[in-house]
Design a protein around this motif. Structure first.
Motif, short mmCIF file in Angstrom:
data_model
loop_
_atom_site.label_atom_id
_atom_site.label_comp_id
_atom_site.label_asym_id
_atom_site.label_seq_id
_atom_site.Cartn_x
_atom_site.Cartn_y
_atom_site.Cartn_z
N HIS A 174 21.12 3.65 15.56
CA HIS A 174 22.32 3.00 16.10
C HIS A 174 22.51 3.35 17.58
O HIS A 174 22.80 2.47 18.40
N PHE A 175 22.34 4.60 17.92
CA PHE A 175 22.56 5.03 19.30
C PHE A 175 21.39 4.63 20.20
O PHE A 175 21.59 4.18 21.32
N THR A 176 20.16 4.79 19.72
CA THR A 176 19.01 4.45 20.56
C THR A 176 18.90 2.94 20.80
O THR A 176 18.43 2.53 21.86
N ASN A 177 19.33 2.14 19.85
CA ASN A 177 19.37 0.69 20.08
C ASN A 177 20.31 0.35 21.23
O ASN A 177 20.00 -0.48 22.08
N TYR A 178 21.47 1.00 21.25
CA TYR A 178 22.40 0.77 22.35
C TYR A 178 21.79 1.24 23.67
O TYR A 178 21.85 0.53 24.68
N PHE A 179 21.20 2.43 23.68
CA PHE A 179 20.58 2.94 24.90
C PHE A 179 19.53 1.95 25.41
O PHE A 179 19.47 1.63 26.60
N ASN A 180 18.70 1.46 24.53
CA ASN A 180 17.67 0.50 24.89
C ASN A 180 18.29 -0.75 25.52
O ASN A 180 17.80 -1.25 26.53
N SER A 181 19.35 -1.25 24.92
CA SER A 181 19.99 -2.48 25.44
C SER A 181 20.56 -2.27 26.84
O SER A 181 20.77 -3.24 27.57
N GLN A 182 20.82 -1.03 27.23
CA GLN A 182 21.38 -0.72 28.54
C GLN A 182 20.35 -0.14 29.51
O GLN A 182 20.71 0.37 30.57
N MET A 234 24.82 2.04 36.29
CA MET A 234 25.51 1.93 35.00
C MET A 234 27.01 2.15 35.17
O MET A 234 27.43 3.09 35.84
N ASN A 235 27.78 1.30 34.55
CA ASN A 235 29.23 1.46 34.51
C ASN A 235 29.53 2.53 33.47
O ASN A 235 29.46 2.28 32.27
N MET A 236 29.83 3.74 33.93
CA MET A 236 30.00 4.88 33.02
C MET A 236 31.21 4.71 32.11
O MET A 236 31.21 5.19 30.97
N GLU A 246 30.95 5.00 28.10
CA GLU A 246 31.81 5.89 27.29
C GLU A 246 32.57 5.09 26.23
O GLU A 246 32.71 5.56 25.09
N LEU A 247 33.05 3.90 26.58
CA LEU A 247 33.77 3.08 25.59
C LEU A 247 32.86 2.71 24.42
O LEU A 247 33.27 2.77 23.26
N LYS A 248 31.63 2.32 24.72
CA LYS A 248 30.69 1.96 23.66
C LYS A 248 30.32 3.18 22.81
O LYS A 248 30.25 3.09 21.58
N LEU A 249 30.09 4.32 23.46
CA LEU A 249 29.77 5.54 22.70
C LEU A 249 30.96 5.95 21.82
O LEU A 249 30.77 6.37 20.68
N ASN A 250 32.16 5.79 22.34
CA ASN A 250 33.36 6.08 21.53
C ASN A 250 33.42 5.15 20.33
O ASN A 250 33.75 5.58 19.22
N SER A 251 33.12 3.87 20.55
CA SER A 251 33.15 2.89 19.46
C SER A 251 32.10 3.23 18.39
O SER A 251 32.41 3.22 17.19
#
Length: 173
Positions: free
Chosen positions: A103-111, A145-147, A151-156
């Motif tokens: 879940h987290f690495t997919n988001y990292f990849n997308s960014q 990157m818009n930090m 942070e909002l996405k990581l919080n979600s």
């Protein structure tokens, strides 16, 4: 001199590191960087080696002669690193459940966030004995990157999967 990556694993036994490093030394090579790890009864190593180009084929033959060692050797091509980025420590902890890393690495990849290093462990919680999952990693975040968005996405994701995480700037690359 050329730089190669040696990636090897075998059933753990005393002397493996000595044999591998002995081969490299005998060919006038130098271990520039390495990571070694034992998981269960398997020993794994990855090394960045500087070696005279004329000895690359000899390295392959000599490493091949090490008993029961599985390996690959890859020549590194020079490449330009993106210096417009920042290194962060990213950690998380949660009850052990399938898919958390994905879940987290997919988001990292997308960014376009690159994972520099990652280590995971599981431990028993002191009070309940429940299995806790821990992830410690360093990630390379593009400077543009818009930090706040990150942070909002990581919080979600954290709320969705009941994960506690930390993100800490280590240094600019």
């Amino acid at each position: 001199m050329i730089k190669v990556i040696l990636n090897a694993n075998a059933k753990d036994r005393p002397g493996l590191v000595s044999e591998i490093s002995g081969v490299i030394f005998s060919l006038n090579g130098n271990i520039a960087e390495s990571k070694m790890l034992r998981l269960e009864n398997i020993f794994s190593v990855i090394m960045a080696i500087e070696i005279p180009e004329k000895n690359k084929d000899k390295l392959d033959r000599k490493v091949k002669s090490i008993k029961n060692l599985n390996y690959t050797i890859q020549t590194l091509n020079s490449f330009e690193q993106n210096n417009d980025s920042h290194k962060y420590l990213f950690t998380l902890e949660c009850l052990d459940s399938e898919g958390i890393i994905n879940h987290f690495t997919n988001y990292f990849n997308s960014q376009n966030i690159n994972i520099d290093e990652m280590n995971t462990t599981t431990i028993c919680a002191p009070t309940t004995g429940s299995l806790l999952f821990n992830l410690d990693s360093t990630i390379i975040v593009p400077a543009k990157m818009n930090m706040e968005k990150l942070e909002l996405k990581l919080n979600s994701l954290s709320e969705k999967f009941n994960v506690s995480y930390n993100l800490l700037l280590l240094k600019s690359k």
